[in-house]
Design a protein around this motif. Structure first.
Motif, PDB file in Angstrom:
ATOM      1  N   HIS A 477      30.466  50.310  38.260  1.00 30.80           N
ATOM      2  CA  HIS A 477      30.465  49.080  37.300  1.00 30.80           C
ATOM      3  C   HIS A 477      31.137  48.026  37.766  1.00 30.80           C
ATOM      4  CE1 HIS A 477      30.073  52.933  35.165  1.00 30.80           C
ATOM      5  NE2 HIS A 477      28.990  52.461  34.411  1.00 30.80           N
ATOM      6  N   LEU A 478      31.252  47.692  38.796  1.00 29.39           N
ATOM      7  CA  LEU A 478      32.057  46.556  39.445  1.00 29.39           C
ATOM      8  C   LEU A 478      31.082  45.454  39.260  1.00 29.39           C
ATOM      9  CD1 LEU A 478      34.913  46.074  40.660  1.00 29.39           C
ATOM     10  CD2 LEU A 478      33.810  46.127  42.789  1.00 29.39           C
ATOM     11  N   LYS A 479      31.482  44.307  38.769  1.00 33.09           N
ATOM     12  CA  LYS A 479      30.578  43.159  38.602  1.00 33.09           C
ATOM     13  C   LYS A 479      30.338  42.437  39.927  1.00 33.09           C
ATOM     14  CE  LYS A 479      31.824  42.317  33.750  1.00 33.09           C
ATOM     15  NZ  LYS A 479      32.269  41.235  32.736  1.00 33.09           N
ATOM     16  N   PRO A 480      29.260  41.702  40.115  1.00 31.05           N
ATOM     17  CA  PRO A 480      29.046  41.085  41.508  1.00 31.05           C
ATOM     18  C   PRO A 480      29.929  40.054  41.503  1.00 31.05           C
ATOM     19  CG  PRO A 480      26.961  41.298  40.184  1.00 31.05           C
ATOM     20  CD  PRO A 480      27.965  41.654  39.346  1.00 31.05           C
ATOM     21  N   HIS A 481      30.387  40.001  43.051  1.00 28.23           N
ATOM     22  CA  HIS A 481      31.282  38.972  43.483  1.00 28.23           C
ATOM     23  C   HIS A 481      32.660  39.346  42.877  1.00 28.23           C
ATOM     24  CE1 HIS A 481      28.138  36.694  45.218  1.00 28.23           C
ATOM     25  NE2 HIS A 481      27.578  36.715  44.083  1.00 28.23           N
ATOM     26  N   MET A 482      32.973  40.363  42.140  1.00 31.03           N
ATOM     27  CA  MET A 482      34.246  40.594  41.603  1.00 31.03           C
ATOM     28  C   MET A 482      35.284  41.311  42.688  1.00 31.03           C
ATOM     29  SD  MET A 482      35.234  42.994  38.177  1.00 31.03           S
ATOM     30  CE  MET A 482      36.943  43.387  37.750  1.00 31.03           C
ATOM     31  N   GLU A 483      36.252  41.272  42.766  1.00 31.09           N
ATOM     32  CA  GLU A 483      37.421  41.676  43.935  1.00 31.09           C
ATOM     33  C   GLU A 483      37.376  43.347  43.916  1.00 31.09           C
ATOM     34  OE1 GLU A 483      41.139  40.020  45.959  1.00 31.09           O
ATOM     35  OE2 GLU A 483      41.562  41.058  43.861  1.00 31.09           O
ATOM     36  N   LEU A 484      37.072  43.905  45.150  1.00 27.46           N
ATOM     37  CA  LEU A 484      37.085  45.322  45.292  1.00 27.46           C
ATOM     38  C   LEU A 484      38.536  45.403  45.518  1.00 27.46           C
ATOM     39  CD1 LEU A 484      36.032  48.143  45.123  1.00 27.46           C
ATOM     40  CD2 LEU A 484      35.224  47.624  47.544  1.00 27.46           C
ATOM     41  N   ARG A 485      39.532  46.131  44.766  1.00 28.49           N
ATOM     42  CA  ARG A 485      40.899  46.369  45.274  1.00 28.49           C
ATOM     43  C   ARG A 485      40.864  47.881  45.542  1.00 28.49           C
ATOM     44  NH1 ARG A 485      44.304  43.116  40.553  1.00 28.49           N
ATOM     45  NH2 ARG A 485      43.525  40.981  41.213  1.00 28.49           N
ATOM     46  N   ALA A 508      31.899  42.776  53.959  1.00 29.01           N
ATOM     47  CA  ALA A 508      30.533  42.369  54.437  1.00 29.01           C
ATOM     48  C   ALA A 508      30.380  40.796  53.762  1.00 29.01           C
ATOM     49  CB  ALA A 508      29.376  43.008  54.564  1.00 29.01           C
ATOM     50  N   ASP A 509      29.951  39.877  54.432  1.00 28.07           N
ATOM     51  CA  ASP A 509      29.664  38.638  53.843  1.00 28.07           C
ATOM     52  C   ASP A 509      28.635  38.864  52.465  1.00 28.07           C
ATOM     53  OD1 ASP A 509      31.333  37.287  55.726  1.00 28.07           O
ATOM     54  OD2 ASP A 509      29.736  36.885  57.094  1.00 28.07           O
ATOM     55  N   GLY A 510      28.739  38.408  51.546  1.00 33.33           N
ATOM     56  CA  GLY A 510      27.770  38.306  50.652  1.00 33.33           C
ATOM     57  C   GLY A 510      28.214  39.296  49.841  1.00 33.33           C
ATOM     58  N   GLY A 511      29.285  40.070  49.780  1.00 31.12           N
ATOM     59  CA  GLY A 511      29.473  41.503  49.066  1.00 31.12           C
ATOM     60  C   GLY A 511      30.842  41.209  48.063  1.00 31.12           C
ATOM     61  N   ASN A 512      31.298  41.912  47.453  1.00 28.82           N
ATOM     62  CA  ASN A 512      32.493  41.835  46.978  1.00 28.82           C
ATOM     63  C   ASN A 512      33.712  41.580  47.583  1.00 28.82           C
ATOM     64  OD1 ASN A 512      30.732  44.072  45.375  1.00 28.82           O
ATOM     65  ND2 ASN A 512      31.903  42.869  43.585  1.00 28.82           N
ATOM     66  N   PRO A 513      34.579  40.728  47.390  1.00 21.69           N
ATOM     67  CA  PRO A 513      35.688  40.400  48.146  1.00 21.69           C
ATOM     68  C   PRO A 513      36.597  41.531  48.128  1.00 21.69           C
ATOM     69  CG  PRO A 513      35.301  38.337  46.569  1.00 21.69           C
ATOM     70  CD  PRO A 513      34.499  39.781  46.382  1.00 21.69           C
ATOM     71  N   LEU A 514      37.161  41.632  49.056  1.00 23.46           N
ATOM     72  CA  LEU A 514      38.151  42.907  49.523  1.00 23.46           C
ATOM     73  C   LEU A 514      39.586  42.741  49.335  1.00 23.46           C
ATOM     74  CD1 LEU A 514      37.912  46.187  50.005  1.00 23.46           C
ATOM     75  CD2 LEU A 514      38.115  45.433  52.488  1.00 23.46           C
ATOM     76  N   SER A 560      43.137  39.619  61.895  1.00 19.88           N
ATOM     77  CA  SER A 560      41.757  39.627  62.364  1.00 19.88           C
ATOM     78  C   SER A 560      40.716  38.916  61.598  1.00 19.88           C
ATOM     79  CB  SER A 560      41.162  40.847  62.981  1.00 19.88           C
ATOM     80  OG  SER A 560      41.210  41.779  61.989  1.00 19.88           O
ATOM     81  N   LYS A 561      40.908  39.107  60.267  1.00 20.31           N
ATOM     82  CA  LYS A 561      39.941  38.624  59.222  1.00 20.31           C
ATOM     83  C   LYS A 561      40.256  37.287  58.677  1.00 20.31           C
ATOM     84  CE  LYS A 561      36.960  40.767  58.216  1.00 20.31           C
ATOM     85  NZ  LYS A 561      36.006  41.222  58.627  1.00 20.31           N
ATOM     86  N   LYS A 562      41.336  36.646  59.322  1.00 21.47           N
ATOM     87  CA  LYS A 562      41.775  35.125  59.062  1.00 21.47           C
ATOM     88  C   LYS A 562      42.136  35.070  57.505  1.00 21.47           C
ATOM     89  CE  LYS A 562      39.157  33.674  63.158  1.00 21.47           C
ATOM     90  NZ  LYS A 562      38.172  32.822  63.520  1.00 21.47           N
ATOM     91  N   HIS A 672      26.834  45.655  55.132  1.00 26.68           N
ATOM     92  CA  HIS A 672      27.286  45.177  56.466  1.00 26.68           C
ATOM     93  C   HIS A 672      26.155  45.082  57.699  1.00 26.68           C
ATOM     94  CE1 HIS A 672      29.887  45.085  60.389  1.00 26.68           C
ATOM     95  NE2 HIS A 672      30.627  44.553  59.634  1.00 26.68           N
ATOM     96  N   PRO A 673      25.925  44.179  58.389  1.00 29.07           N
ATOM     97  CA  PRO A 673      24.778  44.314  59.627  1.00 29.07           C
ATOM     98  C   PRO A 673      24.795  45.406  60.296  1.00 29.07           C
ATOM     99  CG  PRO A 673      26.360  42.379  59.828  1.00 29.07           C
ATOM    100  CD  PRO A 673      26.786  42.870  58.628  1.00 29.07           C
ATOM    101  N   SER A 674      26.090  45.944  60.630  1.00 30.81           N
ATOM    102  CA  SER A 674      26.093  46.944  61.695  1.00 30.81           C
ATOM    103  C   SER A 674      26.123  48.287  61.070  1.00 30.81           C
ATOM    104  CB  SER A 674      27.449  46.719  62.507  1.00 30.81           C
ATOM    105  OG  SER A 674      27.556  45.635  63.126  1.00 30.81           O
TER     106      SER A 674
END
Length: 794
Positions: A477-485, A508-514, A560-562, A672-674
C-alpha cells in the motif's frame, strides 16, 4: 560457658558424650543452657549407619538448612510465577515461612533445625553471600551511565529520594517531639536510617526485575534505570555518611571516614589500573585466567573486612570495587559467569533464610513490655507506610512535568519502587540500627509486599510499544514516490554483504526513495543495563570512536550512493529475549514499512545454535507494526551485488496477504536494471474450493505487476496448476539452483495444499511451510531466501 544443668553437676560421675563442636546436647529453646566441654571439634558426622545423629554437627545442619530454603523457595516460585511474581518474592517468603512466623513456631523443631549456635555460621555465610552478590551486580554496572543521565532522570532520581525521606524524617521528629515515639525505642539515628533505606531505589534491583519481566530495554525501562542510578548513588552515599558519623566517640567517626577514604584511594589508584591491565593482556578469544579470579575474590573479601572495621559496613568496599571492574567482556563477563551462579544459587538462599529467621513480632506482643515500646513500634510502622506511599506519589509529579502520560508516569513510579535483594540485604545489615525486631520485620514484609503488588501491575498494564497495533505500514500500500523506510537488523558480519546488496537492488532509479535504519544487535553480557546508541546526530555527524566495522560497511554504502540513500546507524545492547522490543520500537518511531532480520541456517544441524536468533524473529513477527522480511542465508551464501552482476530473483506466489506483500516487494526490486525477476504463480485446479474475494485481490496485484513491467524483458510470469501436495512439492524442487534469491510469503492462500501434509514436519515454524521447505537440507542449492510477512491492519 553456660551454667551447668543439675543433672550434669558432678562432672566426675556424669556420662559426657563426645563434644561435637556446637550442638550437643540439643537445646530445646533459645533460652536453654548449653554445656560446653573442651574436646576436639568434629565438623562432619560419621553417618546414621554408625548410629551418629547428623543434627549434632554443623556441616550436616548447614546442608539441611540450605536444602530446606531451596526447596520451599522453588515450590513457592512454581505457584507464584503464574501470578507474575518475581523470584525475590518467593525467596524471601520462603525464609519467612521457615522462621518464627511459620515452621519455626515450634520451638523444639526450630532448636533442632536452626540451633542457636548455628546462627553464627549461617550469618557468616549470609554476609559473604551479600558481599559477593553486590560485587558481582555492581560489576555489571557501568559508572559512566551517570554521565549519560539527562535532566529528566536526575530530577526523577532526586525527587524520589529527597521527598519521601524528608517526609519520613520530619514525621519522625514530630512524633518524638509529641512523645508518641519514645527516644529510647526510636532514636534519631534509627529514623534517619529507616527513611534512607525506604527512599533509596537500587539500580541493581530495578534492572534485575525489569530484565526478569522483559522490560529492560523499553523506553520507560531505560528511564527508570537512569533515574535509579542517581537515586541509588545519592542514597548510598547518605547512608554511608550517617552510619559512619553516628559513633559515640568522635575518634571512631574519624577512623571510619579515614578507612573509607583509604578504600576509595585503593580502588582508584591500584585496583582499577590492575583491572585495566588484565583486560589489555587478555585476548578476545581467550578467557580470563583462574588465578586472576581468585585474586579478585581475595581482594573483595579483604575490602569487606576493612570497610566493616571502619564502620561503613562490609558492603561498602565490595560495591566500590565492583564499580571499578570494566563491565562486559572479557573481565566483567568472566566475573559474572564464574561467580554469579555460585553466589546466587548457593549463598543467597542462606541470606533469605537469615532474614526470615529473625522476622517476628514477639517484642510487640509480649505483655511484659512497657506500653511506650508497643506504641513507638506501631507509630514507626505508620511512618513506614506513609513513606512508601509518599515515594509512589511524589515520583509521578516530575514524570508528568516531563510530558509523560499519566499511565506511563504511574508505571515509572512503580518501577522506581521495586524492592529486591539489595533492600533485603540492607535491612538485614542495619537491623540493629532500627527500633526493634518488630520494625525490622515490618520493613522487610512491607518491602516485599510492595514488590509483589506492583510488579504484576507493571507487567500487565505497561505496553512497551504504547500504540494500537492497527497502526502500521505495508509495501503493497506504499504510494508511488513515497519513501521506503527499512530497518535492517544485523548481529554479525556474515549477513552484512547480502543485506547491502538487497538494499542496493531496492533503490533503483524511478522507484520509491530508500531510507535505511541499521540496527546492530548485541547480546547483553556481563552488564546490568541495556543500551540503545544513536551514532548519528541531527546534523548528520557520526562519532567514529563508537562505530565498528559492521556499521561502517553501511556508512560506506551510503557514501557510494552519494547521499541518495540516507543511512542511520544504531546499536542495541540487550538480552536476546527482549531484543525484539528495540527492533519494533525503532520501526514504529521511524514509521518504517519493512524490517529485515537475517536467519543463518548453517549454525547447527538441529537448529539449537540458532535458538536465540529464532526467538528474536518469532517475537518480531508477532509484535512488529510493519512488514517483516526474514533473509535466510544458507551455508554462507552471499547475494550477488547488482552493480557488478545480475540478480536472478524468483517469487513463488499462491495468494494471500503475505504472498501479495512478497510480490509487491519483488516488483520494487524488478525496477533495478540488473534484476531478473521470475514469478511462478500456482493456480488451483478447477475442482478446488477457493476464496473469490482473495482471488480478486491476488489478481489485482499480479495485474499491477504486469502493467508496470509490461516493457521489461527481465520480468517473467508463468502459471502452474496446483493439484495436490506431491506435485506442488515437485514443482518447488524443480526451481533448485535457478535463482540467487527466492522470495515467498510466510503463509499462503487457500489454493496451497502444503499445510495439509507438511505442517507437522516443519523444522522452523517461524519461516512458514514454504520457507521451511526451501531452508531444509533437501535443497542443496546456493541461494538465499526472503520470507515476507505482511502487517495486517486491525
Amino acid at each position: 560457658m553456660g551454667t551447668i544443668p543439675p543433672d550434669m553437676g558432678n562432672l566426675e560421675t556424669a556420662v559426657i558424650p563426645p563434644y561435637q563442636g556446637m550442638y550437643y546436647p540439643v537445646q530445646t529453646s533459645y533460652n536453654a543452657y548449653i554445656c560446653d566441654v573442651k574436646y576436639p571439634i568434629k565438623v562432619s558426622s560419621d553417618g546414621i549407619w554408625f548410629h551418629d545423629n547428623a543434627l549434632h554437627y554443623p556441616l550436616p545442619v548447614l546442608l539441611l538448612q540450605f536444602a530446606l530454603i531451596t526447596l520451599v523457595s522453588r515450590i513457592l516460585y512454581f505457584f507464584l510465577r503464574p501470578l507474575k511474581q518475581p523470584r525475590i518474592v518467593s525467596d524471601v517468603l520462603a525464609g519467612v515461612l521457615l522462621g518464627p512466623l511459620g515452621l519455626s513456631r515450634n520451638r523444639d523443631l526450630m532448636a533442632r533445625l536452626f540451633p542457636y549456635k548455628s546462627m553464627a555460621l549461617l550469618r557468616l555465610l549470609s554476609y559473604h553471600g551479600i558481599m559477593f552478590k553486590l560485587f558481582v551486580t555492581t560489576v555489571k554496572t557501568d559508572p559512566a551511565i551517570i554521565m549519560r543521565s539527562g535532566r529528566k532522570a536526575v530530577a526523577l532520581g532526586l525527587v524520589s529520594l529527597v521527598a519521601p525521606c524528608g517526609i519520613m524524617v520530619g514525621l519522625g521528629y514530630l512524633l518524638l517531639y509529641t512523645r508518641d515515639l519514645h527516644p529510647d525505642v526510636a532514636p534519631d539515628s534509627s529514623i534517619v536510617v529507616m527513611a534512607l533505606l525506604l527512599s533509596t531505589s537500587s539500580f541493581i534491583v530495578v534492572s534485575e526485575i525489569l530484565e526478569e519481566i522483559g522490560l529492560l530495554n523499553t523506553e520507560l525501562g531505560r528511564l527508570a534505570m537512569l533515574s535509579s542510578v542517581i537515586n541509588n548513588a545519592v542514597g548510598l552515599f547518605a547512608i554511608t555518611i550517617v552510619t559512619s558519623i553516628k559513633r559515640e566517640k568522635p575518634l571512631q567517626s574519624v577512623r571510619s571516614l579515614g578507612l573509607g577514604a583509604a578504600i576509595i584511594l585503593f580502588t582508584f589508584f591500584i585496583f582499577r589500573p590492575w583491572m585495566r591491565w588484565v583486560v589489555q593482556r587478555t585476548p578476545k578469544s581467550r578467557p580470563v585466567g583462574g588465578g586472576t579470579m581468585v585474586a579478585v575474590m581475595v581482594v573483595v573479601s579483604m575490602a569487606g573486612i576493612v570497610s566493616d572495621i571502619g564502620g561503613a559496613t562490609f558492603i561498602f568496599g565490595p560495591i566500590l570495587l565492583g564499580l571499578a571492574v570494566p563491565d562486559g567482556p572479557p573481565l566483567g563477563a568472566a566475573v559474572v559467569e564464574q561467580i554469579d551462579t555460585v553466589v546466587s544459587e548457593v549463598l543467597m538462599p542462606l541470606v533469605y533464610l537469615s532474614c526470615g529467621l529473625v522476622v517476628e513480632f514477639s517484642e510487640v506482643n509480649d505483655g511484659s513490655l512497657q506500653l511506650p515500646v508497643v506504641r513507638s513500634t506501631l507509630w514507626t510502622i505508620v511512618i513506614l507506610v506513609i513513606g512508601i506511599l509518599a515515594k509512589l506519589v511524589v515520583t509521578i509529579i516530575p514524570a508528568l512535568y516531563h510530558n509523560l502520560s499519566i499511565q506511563n508516569a504511574l508505571m515509572l513510579s512503580f518501577m522506581l519502587n521495586f524492592r529486591g535483594m539489595v533492600e533485603v540485604a540492607h535491612i538485614l545489615i542495619y537491623r540493629l540500627d532500627l527500633a526493634n525486631m518488630g520494625v525490622y520485620s515490618a520493613m522487610l514484609l512491607a518491602s516485599i509486599g510492595v514488590t509483589a503488588l506492583i510488579v504484576p501491575l507493571v507487567k500487565t498494564y505497561y505496553n512497551p510499544l504504547g500504540v494500537n497495533y492497527s497502526v502500521g505500514q505495508t509495501i503493497q500500500h506504499l504510494k508511488p514516490h513515497m519513501e521506503l523506510r527499512v530497518v535492517a537488523c544485523v548481529q554479525d558480519e556474515s549477513a552484512v554483504p547480502s543485506i547491502i546488496h538487497l538494499l542496493e537492488a531496492s533503490c533503483a532509479d524511478g522507484g520509491n526513495p530508500l531510507c535505511v535504519y541499521v540496527l546492530h544487535l548485541m547480546e547483553q553480557v556481563g552488564r546490568a543495563s541495556s543500551s540503545f546508541i544513536k551514532h548519528k546526530n541531527k546534523k548528520g555527524f557520526i562519532n567514529p570512536t563508537n562505530m565498528d566495522r559492521l556499521l561502517n560497511a553501511f556508512i560506506n554504502f551510503e557514501q557510494s550512493k552519494k547521499g541518495q540513500v540516507p543511512v542511520q546507524p544504531f546499536t542495541a545492547i540487550a538480552p536476546h529475549r527482549t531484543m525484539h522490543q528495540d527492533i519494533c520500537s525503532l520501526a514504529l518511531e521511524k514509521n518504517a514499512a519493512f524490517i529485515i532480520v537475517p536467519f543463518m541456517r548453517d549454525a547447527g544441524e538441529d537448529g539449537e545454535a540458532d535458538r536465540p536468533n529464532r526467538t528474536i524473529i518469532s517475537n518480531v513477527l508477532s509484535q512488529a507494526t510493519c512488514t517483516v522480511g526474514i533473509l535466510i542465508l544458507k551455508d554462507g551464501t552471499v547475494l550477488p551485488n547488482p552493480t557488478n552482476s545480475k540478480q536472478n530473483i524468483g517469487v513463488l506466489f499462491w495468494g494471500g496477504p503475505d504472498d501479495r506483500e512478497a510480490l509487491s516487494y519483488a516488483a520494487c526490486l524488478a525496477r533495478h536494471p540488473s534484476v531478473h525477476l521470475s514469478v511462478t504463480r500456482f493456480v488451483a485446479a478447477m475442482d478446488q474450493d477457493t476464496d473469490t474475494k482473495e482471488m480478486a485481490w491476488d489478481e489485482k496485484v499480479v495485474e499491477e505487476l504486469k502493467r508496470e513491467h509490461s516493457l521489461n524483458e527481465n520480468v517473467v510470469i508463468r502459471e502452474v496448476v496446483s493439484k495436490d501436495v506431491e506435485k506442488t512439492v515437485a514443482q518447488i524442487k524443480s526451481i533448485d539452483n535457478q535463482y540467487d534469491l527466492i522470495i515467498v510469503g510466510r503463509s499462503q492462500g487457500s489454493n496451497c495444499f502444503l499445510d495439509k501434509g507438511l505442517a507437522e514436519w516443519s523444522e522452523f515454524p517461524e519461516l512458514g511451510l514454504v520457507g521451511d521447505m526451501l531452508c531444509s537440507s533437501d535443497f542443496d542449492g546456493f541461494f538465499s531466501i526472503l520470507v515476507v510477512q505482511q502487517h495486517l491492519k486491525a
